[in-house]
Design an enzyme around this catalytic site. Structure first.
Site, mmCIF file in Angstrom:
data_model
loop_
_atom_site.group_PDB
_atom_site.id
_atom_site.type_symbol
_atom_site.label_atom_id
_atom_site.label_comp_id
_atom_site.label_asym_id
_atom_site.label_seq_id
_atom_site.Cartn_x
_atom_site.Cartn_y
_atom_site.Cartn_z
ATOM 1 N N GLU A 40 39.634 37.916 47.028
ATOM 2 C CA GLU A 40 40.608 36.598 46.785
ATOM 3 C C GLU A 40 41.888 36.967 47.568
ATOM 4 O O GLU A 40 42.588 37.963 47.219
ATOM 5 C CB GLU A 40 40.671 36.693 45.203
ATOM 6 C CG GLU A 40 42.075 35.946 44.943
ATOM 7 C CD GLU A 40 42.397 36.353 43.497
ATOM 8 O OE1 GLU A 40 43.441 36.065 43.107
ATOM 9 O OE2 GLU A 40 41.438 36.505 42.458
ATOM 10 N N LYS A 129 38.846 34.584 33.464
ATOM 11 C CA LYS A 129 39.933 35.696 33.844
ATOM 12 C C LYS A 129 40.873 36.012 32.639
ATOM 13 O O LYS A 129 41.755 35.364 32.347
ATOM 14 C CB LYS A 129 40.636 35.292 34.924
ATOM 15 C CG LYS A 129 41.635 36.598 35.361
ATOM 16 C CD LYS A 129 42.189 36.160 36.706
ATOM 17 C CE LYS A 129 43.475 35.480 36.570
ATOM 18 N NZ LYS A 129 44.390 35.475 37.812
#
Length: 209
Positions: A40, A129
């Protein structure tokens, strides 16, 4: 590579935040060679879209490259145009989740409270998350597993090489790790050989469960 499968197989999502210059592809190559197949790029990094585009081109057949710290749909659109194949946000935003469903891209929203977790899951989060993972720690995640046994958790924020395995034992599908592993200043001073050694230690720790 399918992003969620890449995260599950790697047992980690690697967060690159900062300026890596000419070493960007070399750092990503080491990560991939050491078994980390999901990377990411934080959107609040310098030239984040350029970094996403470079990595997406260099690793399109070997790793999933996504955009993180995505706050707005407009940012998500630009990230996808640059080559991102998944989106990660620090918060739960129904508009971002709806955008992901519309374009067929996995979205991993950040959540912390039970209400936020359930709202993210109900709105189609590919994973949730748990952010921040620290200081609440693995015990908080273990307690969440009771009512949310079907929700795939990705704790992020405060994850280190030393505590990552404890989060996996507590029920995480994978962990998100950033500067504790990929630190541009440390890499600049210590070099890529030391960085590879750190990646190898981290990979071994995740797999020795």
């Amino acid at each position: 590579m399918e992003p969620i499968q890449a995260i599950r197989e790697s047992r980690a999502l690697i967060i690159m935040r900062g300026e890596f210059g000419d070493r960007l592809e070399d750092i990503a190559r080491i990560l991939v060679e050491e078994g980390f197949l999901a990377i990411e790029v934080a959107m609040n990094s310098p030239r984040a879209l350029e970094q996403i585009a470079r990595l997406a081109l260099a690793f399109k057949d070997r790793a999933a490259i996504g955009a993180g710290t995505v706050l707005l749909v407009e940012e998500a659109q630009r990230a996808l145009e640059a080559g991102a194949c998944f989106l990660v946000s620090p918060h739960t935003d129904e508009a971002l989740l709806a955008f992901g469903r519309k374009v067929g891209i996995p979205v991993i929203p950040g959540a912390f409270t039970p209400s936020e977790i359930w709202r993210a899951h109900q709105n189609g989060a590919a994973m949730v998350k748990i952010f921040p993972a620290m200081p609440s720690g693995p015990e908080y995640l273990r307690n969440l597993r009771g009512p949310f046994s079907d929700v795939p958790f990705l704790p992020t924020g405060g994850i280190t090489v030393e505590n990552a395995a404890a989060f996996l034992r507590a029920g995480a599908i994978a962990v998100g790790i950033g500067s504790a592993l990929v630190n541009s200043q440390a890499i600049a001073s210590e070099g890529l050989v030391r960085f590879r050694e750190a990646c190898r230690r981290f990979s071994r720790a995740l797999r020795e469960l």
